[in-house]
Motif scaffolding. Structure first.
Motif, PDB file in Angstrom:
ATOM      1  N   VAL A  86      45.731  40.697  36.981  1.00  0.00           N
ATOM      2  CA  VAL A  86      44.767  41.785  36.742  1.00  0.00           C
ATOM      3  C   VAL A  86      44.088  41.545  35.398  1.00  0.00           C
ATOM      4  O   VAL A  86      44.770  41.256  34.410  1.00  0.00           O
ATOM      5  CB  VAL A  86      45.496  43.150  36.701  1.00  0.00           C
ATOM      6  N   THR A  87      42.785  41.647  35.355  1.00  0.00           N
ATOM      7  CA  THR A  87      42.088  41.457  34.076  1.00  0.00           C
ATOM      8  C   THR A  87      40.769  42.219  34.013  1.00  0.00           C
ATOM      9  O   THR A  87      40.196  42.572  35.048  1.00  0.00           O
ATOM     10  CB  THR A  87      41.824  39.960  33.795  1.00  0.00           C
ATOM     11  N   HIS A  88      40.317  42.460  32.778  1.00  0.00           N
ATOM     12  CA  HIS A  88      38.984  43.001  32.533  1.00  0.00           C
ATOM     13  C   HIS A  88      38.034  41.870  32.181  1.00  0.00           C
ATOM     14  O   HIS A  88      36.838  42.075  32.073  1.00  0.00           O
ATOM     15  CB  HIS A  88      39.024  43.923  31.297  1.00  0.00           C
ATOM     16  N   ASP A  89      38.624  40.701  31.934  1.00  0.00           N
ATOM     17  CA  ASP A  89      37.866  39.613  31.347  1.00  0.00           C
ATOM     18  C   ASP A  89      37.265  38.726  32.451  1.00  0.00           C
ATOM     19  O   ASP A  89      37.979  38.076  33.218  1.00  0.00           O
ATOM     20  CB  ASP A  89      38.831  38.792  30.467  1.00  0.00           C
ATOM     21  N   GLN A  90      35.951  38.708  32.496  1.00  0.00           N
ATOM     22  CA  GLN A  90      35.257  37.954  33.551  1.00  0.00           C
ATOM     23  C   GLN A  90      35.519  36.470  33.474  1.00  0.00           C
ATOM     24  O   GLN A  90      35.613  35.798  34.494  1.00  0.00           O
ATOM     25  CB  GLN A  90      33.756  38.136  33.377  1.00  0.00           C
ATOM     26  N   THR A  91      35.600  35.961  32.241  1.00  0.00           N
ATOM     27  CA  THR A  91      35.825  34.518  32.101  1.00  0.00           C
ATOM     28  C   THR A  91      37.191  34.155  32.670  1.00  0.00           C
ATOM     29  O   THR A  91      37.334  33.146  33.365  1.00  0.00           O
ATOM     30  CB  THR A  91      35.736  34.097  30.625  1.00  0.00           C
ATOM     31  N   GLU A  92      38.183  34.989  32.381  1.00  0.00           N
ATOM     32  CA  GLU A  92      39.509  34.726  32.950  1.00  0.00           C
ATOM     33  C   GLU A  92      39.438  34.758  34.468  1.00  0.00           C
ATOM     34  O   GLU A  92      39.971  33.879  35.146  1.00  0.00           O
ATOM     35  CB  GLU A  92      40.514  35.793  32.483  1.00  0.00           C
ATOM     36  N   ALA A  93      38.758  35.755  34.997  1.00  0.00           N
ATOM     37  CA  ALA A  93      38.671  35.885  36.452  1.00  0.00           C
ATOM     38  C   ALA A  93      37.976  34.662  37.053  1.00  0.00           C
ATOM     39  O   ALA A  93      38.475  34.044  38.000  1.00  0.00           O
ATOM     40  CB  ALA A  93      37.918  37.157  36.825  1.00  0.00           C
ATOM     41  N   MET A  94      36.841  34.289  36.477  1.00  0.00           N
ATOM     42  CA  MET A  94      36.051  33.193  37.044  1.00  0.00           C
ATOM     43  C   MET A  94      36.771  31.848  36.926  1.00  0.00           C
ATOM     44  O   MET A  94      36.657  31.002  37.805  1.00  0.00           O
ATOM     45  CB  MET A  94      34.681  33.097  36.354  1.00  0.00           C
ATOM     46  N   THR A  95      37.497  31.644  35.812  1.00  0.00           N
ATOM     47  CA  THR A  95      38.081  30.319  35.600  1.00  0.00           C
ATOM     48  C   THR A  95      39.468  30.168  36.230  1.00  0.00           C
ATOM     49  O   THR A  95      39.855  29.062  36.573  1.00  0.00           O
ATOM     50  CB  THR A  95      38.190  29.982  34.097  1.00  0.00           C
ATOM     51  N   LEU A  96      40.201  31.263  36.356  1.00  0.00           N
ATOM     52  CA  LEU A  96      41.572  31.123  36.854  1.00  0.00           C
ATOM     53  C   LEU A  96      41.682  31.285  38.374  1.00  0.00           C
ATOM     54  O   LEU A  96      42.531  30.674  39.003  1.00  0.00           O
ATOM     55  CB  LEU A  96      42.482  32.169  36.191  1.00  0.00           C
ATOM     56  N   ALA A  97      40.804  32.113  38.941  1.00  0.00           N
ATOM     57  CA  ALA A  97      41.033  32.551  40.322  1.00  0.00           C
ATOM     58  C   ALA A  97      40.687  31.508  41.373  1.00  0.00           C
ATOM     59  O   ALA A  97      39.696  30.797  41.260  1.00  0.00           O
ATOM     60  CB  ALA A  97      40.209  33.806  40.597  1.00  0.00           C
ATOM     61  N   ASP A  98      41.525  31.454  42.420  1.00  0.00           N
ATOM     62  CA  ASP A  98      41.082  30.819  43.664  1.00  0.00           C
ATOM     63  C   ASP A  98      40.148  31.806  44.363  1.00  0.00           C
ATOM     64  O   ASP A  98      39.100  31.438  44.837  1.00  0.00           O
ATOM     65  CB  ASP A  98      42.284  30.526  44.577  1.00  0.00           C
ATOM     66  N   ARG A  99      40.584  33.070  44.391  1.00  0.00           N
ATOM     67  CA  ARG A  99      39.717  34.127  44.921  1.00  0.00           C
ATOM     68  C   ARG A  99      39.818  35.352  44.023  1.00  0.00           C
ATOM     69  O   ARG A  99      40.881  35.652  43.482  1.00  0.00           O
ATOM     70  CB  ARG A  99      40.120  34.510  46.348  1.00  0.00           C
ATOM     71  N   ILE A 100      38.691  36.047  43.906  1.00  0.00           N
ATOM     72  CA  ILE A 100      38.639  37.266  43.093  1.00  0.00           C
ATOM     73  C   ILE A 100      38.498  38.464  44.036  1.00  0.00           C
ATOM     74  O   ILE A 100      37.750  38.410  45.019  1.00  0.00           O
ATOM     75  CB  ILE A 100      37.423  37.234  42.136  1.00  0.00           C
ATOM     76  N   VAL A 101      39.230  39.524  43.712  1.00  0.00           N
ATOM     77  CA  VAL A 101      39.082  40.781  44.458  1.00  0.00           C
ATOM     78  C   VAL A 101      38.354  41.751  43.530  1.00  0.00           C
ATOM     79  O   VAL A 101      38.869  42.085  42.467  1.00  0.00           O
ATOM     80  CB  VAL A 101      40.467  41.365  44.823  1.00  0.00           C
ATOM     81  N   VAL A 102      37.153  42.169  43.916  1.00  0.00           N
ATOM     82  CA  VAL A 102      36.416  43.140  43.085  1.00  0.00           C
ATOM     83  C   VAL A 102      36.668  44.522  43.663  1.00  0.00           C
ATOM     84  O   VAL A 102      36.460  44.754  44.857  1.00  0.00           O
ATOM     85  CB  VAL A 102      34.893  42.855  43.084  1.00  0.00           C
ATOM     86  N   MET A 103      37.126  45.439  42.795  1.00  0.00           N
ATOM     87  CA  MET A 103      37.430  46.803  43.248  1.00  0.00           C
ATOM     88  C   MET A 103      36.542  47.826  42.565  1.00  0.00           C
ATOM     89  O   MET A 103      36.099  47.613  41.437  1.00  0.00           O
ATOM     90  CB  MET A 103      38.890  47.144  42.939  1.00  0.00           C
TER      91      MET A 103
END
Ligand code: ATP
Length: 375
Positions: free
Chosen positions: A191-208
Motif C-alpha cells: 500500500v502506498t501514496h507514492d506514485q513512483t513506488e507504485a509505478m516502479t515496483l508493481a506488476d499490477r496496480i490497483v487504483v481505488m
C-alpha cells in the motif's frame, strides 16, 4: 508462496457505511501488487482484512487453496511490514529478527543460520547486536523487512513501509525492495501514496476510490489507457490536463470545440471515431503534460495550438514545467529547456492530438479505451 484471491469482499464499519465494496482480485503467485488511491479509499482496510487484523463483512478471501475469512492472523502465514517498523525496543536486532522463529520452536542452529543469511542479504550484519534505538530509520526498516523475510511467509503485506524515510533513503530502499522481490519472488501486496513506488515496483496496480476498485492494470497500461477520468487524473505527475468541450464537424473532418472557445483539430481517424457518434455530447479531452510542446516537434503529427499566459515556469534542469493560464483553465506542460517562455507573457503550447484521451462528460468513462486497444 501463494495465490491470493478476493471475491466480492466488503467491509462495513458502521451501519451501511461501506469502507470497501465488492473488492474482487486474483493475485497470482509471486506477483507484486500495489494498492493506490486517495486517503480513506480503503487500501489499508483491504490489506488488514487479508492479514486477518480486520473482520471481513462479506465475500471470500482465499490464500492458496484455503478459504481464510475466519482464519486467525497467525494461521494465514503472511508477514506484515508497517510504516512504523514495529520492532521490540528492549531486544537486539538479532533477537528481533529471530523472535518469530523462536516462538515457532525452530531449532537454534537453523535460526542462527537464517538470521545471518538474511542480515547479509540486507546489509545489516554489523548491526545485529544493537538495539532499535541505536538505528537510523532506514536501518530499522531493513530489520523489519528482515524479520518478515525470515519467516518465509506465503506473502508479504506492506503498508507504506517507506513513508517515514527521507527522499534519498526512500529511493534507495525502493530499489532494494525491487531487487529483493526479484530474488525471493514472494507474492507481495503493497500500500502506498507514492506514485513512483507504485509505478516502479508493481506488476499490477490497483487504483481505488471511495472503497471501489477503479482499475487493475500494469503501470504502463494504467498510464496509457486509464479507464476513467479519476484514474487519468490520479496517475501521473504533473496530472493530466483536462479541457471540457464538444466534437463538431469541421470541413471534411472533425474538431474539438472547448468550452473556453478554442477549436482543436482532430486527426482523421480520431475524428471519425468521435463524430457523429458523440455529436452534441459534452466530452472531456485529457492530455498529459509531456504531450504539450513549446514548439511543434514533428511534422508528421497533428498539433493543436492553445494560447494563454505563462503563470509559472519551473525549471528542473533537464526539463521545465510550464503553467499556462488559458480560456479553459490552467494547463501544465513538460517541456525541454530552451522553451523560450517567460512568466506573465503570452505563449502558445502545441497539443499532440494523436495522444489525446477523451472521456464522457457524464459517465467519466474513457470513450477511446477499446478503440486504443484495437488500434
Ligand atoms: P490512508 O491512505 O489515509 O491510510 P486508506 O485508503 O488506507 O487511507 P482506510 O484506512 O482503509 O483508508 O479507511 C477506509 C475508510 O474506512 C475510511 O473512511 C475510514 O475512515 C474508515 N475506517 C477505517 N478504520 C475504521 C474503523 N476502525 N472504524 C470506523 N471506520 C474506519
Amino acid at each position: 508462496m501463494a495465490e491470493i484471491v478476493l471475491k466480492d469482499v466488503c467491509k462495513v464499519f458502521e451501519k451501511d457505511q461501506y469502507a470497501v465494496s465488492n473488492f474482487s482480485l486474483h493475485i497470482r503467485d509471486g506477483e507484486f501488487i500495489v494498492f493506490v488511491g486517495p486517503s480513506g479509499c480503503g487500501k489499508s482496510t483491504t490489506l488488514r482484512m487479508i492479514a486477518g487484523l480486520e473482520e471481513i463483512t462479506s465475500g471470500e478471501l482465499w490464500i492458496g487453496d484455503r478459504l481464510c475469512n475466519y482464519a486467525e492472523p497467525g494461521e494465514r502465514d503472511l508477514s506484515m511490514v508497517f510504516q512504523n517498523y514495529a520492532l521490540y525496543p528492549q531486544m537486539s536486532v538479532y533477537d528481533n529478527m529471530a523472535f518469530s522463529l523462536s516462538i515457532r520452536k525452530v531449532p537454534k542452529q537453523e535460526i542462527r543460520q537464517r538470521v545471518h543469511e538474511t542480515a547479509e542479504m540486507l546489509g545489516i550484519s554489523n548491526l545485529l547486536s544493537r538495539r532499535p534505538a541505536a538505528l537510523s530509520g532506514g536501518q530499522k526498516q531493513r530489520v523489519a523487512i528482515g524479520s518478515a523475510i525470515l519467516r518465509k511467509p506465503k506473502a508479504f503485506l506492506m503498508d507504506e513501509p517507506l513513508s517515514n524515510l527521507d527522499a534519498k533513503l526512500r529511493t534507495h530502499m525502493r530499489v532494494e525492495l525491487a531487487s529483493l522481490h526479484h530474488k525471493l519472488g514472494t507474492t507481495t501486496i503493497y500500500v502506498t501514496h507514492d506514485q513512483t513506488e507504485a509505478m516502479t515496483l508493481a506488476d499490477r496496480i490497483v487504483v481505488m476510490k471511495a472503497g471501489y476498485i477503479q482499475q487493475v492494470a500494469t503501470p504502463v497500461e494504467l498510464y496509457n489507457r486509464p479507464t476513467n477520468l479519476f484514474v487519468a487524473g490520479f496517475i501521473g505527475s504533473p496530472s493530466m490536463n483536462f479541457l471540457r468541450g464538444k466534437v463538431k464537424k469541421a470541413g471534411d473532418g472533425a474538431a474539438f470545440l472547448t468550452e473556453g472557445g478554442q477549436v482543436l483539430p482532430l486527426p482523421a481517424a480520431l475524428g471519425k471515431t468521435l463524430w457523429p457518434q458523440y455529436d452534441n455530447r459534452t466530452l472531456v479531452l485529457g492530455i498529459r503534460p509531456e504531450d504539450l510542446y513549446a514548439f511543434p516537434a514533428r511534422n508528421d503529427r497533428l498539433y493543436a495550438a492553445v494560447q494563454g499566459t505563462v503563470t509559472a515556469c519551473e525549471s528542473l534542469g533537464h526539463e521545465a514545467i510550464l503553467h499556462l493560464e488559458t480560456s479553459d483553465g490552467e494547463l501544465a506542460a513538460r517541456v525541454e529547456p530552451g522553451h523560450g517562455a517567460v512568466e506573465d507573457r503570452s505563449a502558445t503550447l502545441f497539443l499532440d492530438m494523436e495522444n489525446a484521451h477523451f472521456f464522457d462528460g457524464e459517465t467519466e468513462q474513457n470513450i477511446l479505451y477499446q478503440w486504443r486497444n484495437d488500434a
